[in-house]
Enzyme design. Structure first.
Site, short mmCIF file in Angstrom:
data_model
loop_
_atom_site.label_atom_id
_atom_site.label_comp_id
_atom_site.label_asym_id
_atom_site.label_seq_id
_atom_site.Cartn_x
_atom_site.Cartn_y
_atom_site.Cartn_z
CE1 TYR A 50 -3.92 -2.09 0.09
CE2 TYR A 50 -2.80 -3.28 1.85
CZ TYR A 50 -3.82 -3.21 0.92
OH TYR A 50 -4.72 -4.22 0.81
CG ASN A 55 -10.51 -2.41 -7.86
OD1 ASN A 55 -11.03 -1.85 -8.81
ND2 ASN A 55 -9.65 -3.42 -7.97
CG HIS A 92 -5.46 -10.07 -6.76
ND1 HIS A 92 -6.16 -9.53 -7.81
CD2 HIS A 92 -4.48 -10.82 -7.32
CE1 HIS A 92 -5.65 -9.95 -8.96
NE2 HIS A 92 -4.61 -10.72 -8.69
CD GLU A 122 -2.18 -12.76 -10.23
OE1 GLU A 122 -1.19 -12.08 -9.91
OE2 GLU A 122 -3.28 -12.26 -10.55
#
Lengths: 204, 166
Positions: free
Chosen positions: A142, A165, A174, A200
Site C-alpha cells: 500500500y 476498487n 489483490h 498467479e
C-alpha cells in the site's frame, strides 16, 4: 371434495410459461442493445472464488463484484449511481467472461478489455491506474502504491482505493500487500485474495 | 422519492402479468410482439418514470397502446381496439386453459379490456378506468358483464381439466 373455482379465480390463475418469458427476455436484450437503450448489461460467471457479477456500459467493463458483496445490492447501487436501465444481458459480457475464464484457468496473465472507470474518482482513480501496472505474479505494498500515485503519505487512502476498487480481479488490487508482509484485507475476503495470489504463483 | 430499481427487477416482477394481458388482447404471435414492444419502450422511458407511479399501471397502459398498434397494423384502419383478427392457428404457448383464453379474446372490446386489466393484470378498477379513459363504475360494470359472458360461453363450469380428472 372439489369445489368448482369461479371464472374470476380461474382468470387470476391463468399461467404463462417461464420458457416463453425467458425467450421474450432474450428478445428484449437484443432489441435494447440494438436501440441503444441498455445502459448497463450484466451477467455472472462461476469462478474458483465464487460467482462474479460482471456489469458493463457501452464504454466498457464497469463493475466486478464478489458474492459476498451481494449481487442484488451491487445492481441496486449501479441503478442509483449510473442508470436504472439495467438488464441481465450476457452478450455484451461475452469477451469479459472469456478472459475471466482464461485467467482462472491459468491461461491468461493480463486483461485486454475496455474499462469504464467512472465509479472511481480523483486519487482513487489514479491509484487504480497504477495498480494496472503491477504485473501478474508480482506484488506491491500500500505504501509503494501511494508513492507511485504521487502521495507517499496517503497509505490509508491507497488502502481504501483498493477496498473500493469497482473492478477487482481485472484491476489487480489483490496484488497489494501490507508493508509488514501480511496479506491484508480484500473485498472478496482474505481467502479469495490468497487464492488469486496462489493462482498467479502457479500453485493453484 | 424512492430509489429506482434496476429494470431487470421490473421485468422479473411484471413480465408474466404483462404477457397475460397481451394474450388476452391479441393472438399469441402478436401478443409476443406487443410484450417486446412494451418492455422496450418502458426501458427507454424508465429513468423518467415518476417514482410514485404504479409501475404495473404504467406497463399496462403501454401494453394497451402496443396492442392497439398491432391491431391497427393488421386491419390498416385507425380504429381503436378494432375487432380481433382470426386466431393465427399457433398452439397457445404455455397453455393450461385454451378455452378460457379463447373466450376472453372473444369478448367485446370493453369487456375484454376490463377483464384483462383487472383479473389478468391485477389492476384495481380505478386504474383500469384511468388506462382506458372511462369511469371506475363503467369499468366495473364492463368487467361484471365480461365475467357473465365468460360463464355463459364456458357453460358455467370453470373447473380445470386437472381438477375434473382428480
Amino acid at each position: 371434495m372439489t369445489t368448482t373455482p369461479t371464472i374470476e379465480s380461474s382468470l387470476t390463475h391463468l399461467a404463462v410459461d417461464t420458457a416463453d418469458l425467458a425467450r421474450l427476455h432474450r428478445r428484449l436484450e437484443d432489441a435494447a442493445e440494438r436501440d441503444g437503450v441498455l445502459d448497463i448489461a450484466y451477467t455472472t460467471v462461476a469462478t474458483p472464488v465464487g460467482d462474479l457479477l460482471l456489469a458493463a456500459t457501452t464504454d466498457g467493463l464497469l463493475r466486478v463484484a464478489f458474492d459476498c458483496e451481494g449481487h442484488d445490492a451491487v445492481l441496486a447501487a449501479l441503478a442509483e449511481q449510473v442508470s436504472p436501465r439495467v438488464l441481465r444481458s450476457p452478450a455484451r459480457l461475452e469477451p469479459v467472461v472469456r478472459e475471466v475464464e482464461e485467467y482462472f484457468a491459468g491461461h491468461r496473465t493480463g486483461f485486454d478489455l475496455r474499462l469504464d472507470l467512472r465509479l472511481a474518482r480523483g486519487f482513487r482513480r489514479s491509484v487504480l491506474a497504477h495498480l494496472r501496472e503491477v504485473a501478474y505474479g508480482a506484488t506491491t505494498t500500500y505504501a509503494a502504491l501511494a508513492a507511485a500515485a504521487g502521495s507517499p503519505r496517503a497509505v490509508r487512502a491507497a488502502g481504501s482505493a483498493c477496498a473500493t476498487n469497482p473492478l477487482p480481479v481485472v484491476v489487480p488490487c489483490h496484488r497489494v500487500l501490507r508493508s509488514d508482509g501480511h496479506v491484508g484485507q480484500y473485498l472478496g475476503g482474505v481467502q479469495a485474495k490468497e487464492r488469486l495470489l496462489a493462482l498467479e504463483r502457479g500453485a493453484a | 422519492m424512492g430509489p429506482m430499481k434496476p429494470f431487470e427487477q421490473v421485468v422479473a416482477d411484471h413480465g408474466a402479468t404483462v404477457l397475460r394481458v397481451c394474450r388476452a388482447l391479441l393472438p399469441p404471435a402478436d401478443a409476443d410482439d406487443a410484450w417486446s414492444e412494451t418492455f422496450l419502450s418502458a426501458l427507454a422511458a424508465y429513468p423518467r418514470l415518476d417514482a410514485t407511479a404504479s409501475v404495473e399501471g404504467w406497463l399496462v397502459t403501454i401494453a394497451r397502446r402496443k396492442a392497439i398498434d398491432q391491431l391497427r397494423a393488421r386491419s390498416r384502419q385507425p380504429v381503436p381496439v378494432a375487432e380481433l383478427p382470426e386466431d393465427d392457428g399457433r398452439p397457445e404457448p404455455g397453455e393450461a386453459r385454451p378455452d378460457l383464453w379463447a373466450a376472453v379474446r372473444a369478448l367485446p372490446t370493453r369487456q375484454r379490456e376490463a377483464v384483462a386489466y383487472h383479473y389478468l393484470g391485477g389492476l384495481p378498477h380505478t386504474e383500469t378506468a384511468a388506462v382506458t379513459g372511462t369511469t371506475a363504475a363503467a369499468t366495473r360494470r364492463a368487467a361484471a358483464d365480461g365475467i357473465r359472458n365468460l360463464r355463459r360461453t364456458l357453460g358455467g363450469d370453470a373447473t380445470t381439466r386437472q381438477e375434473r380428472e382428480a
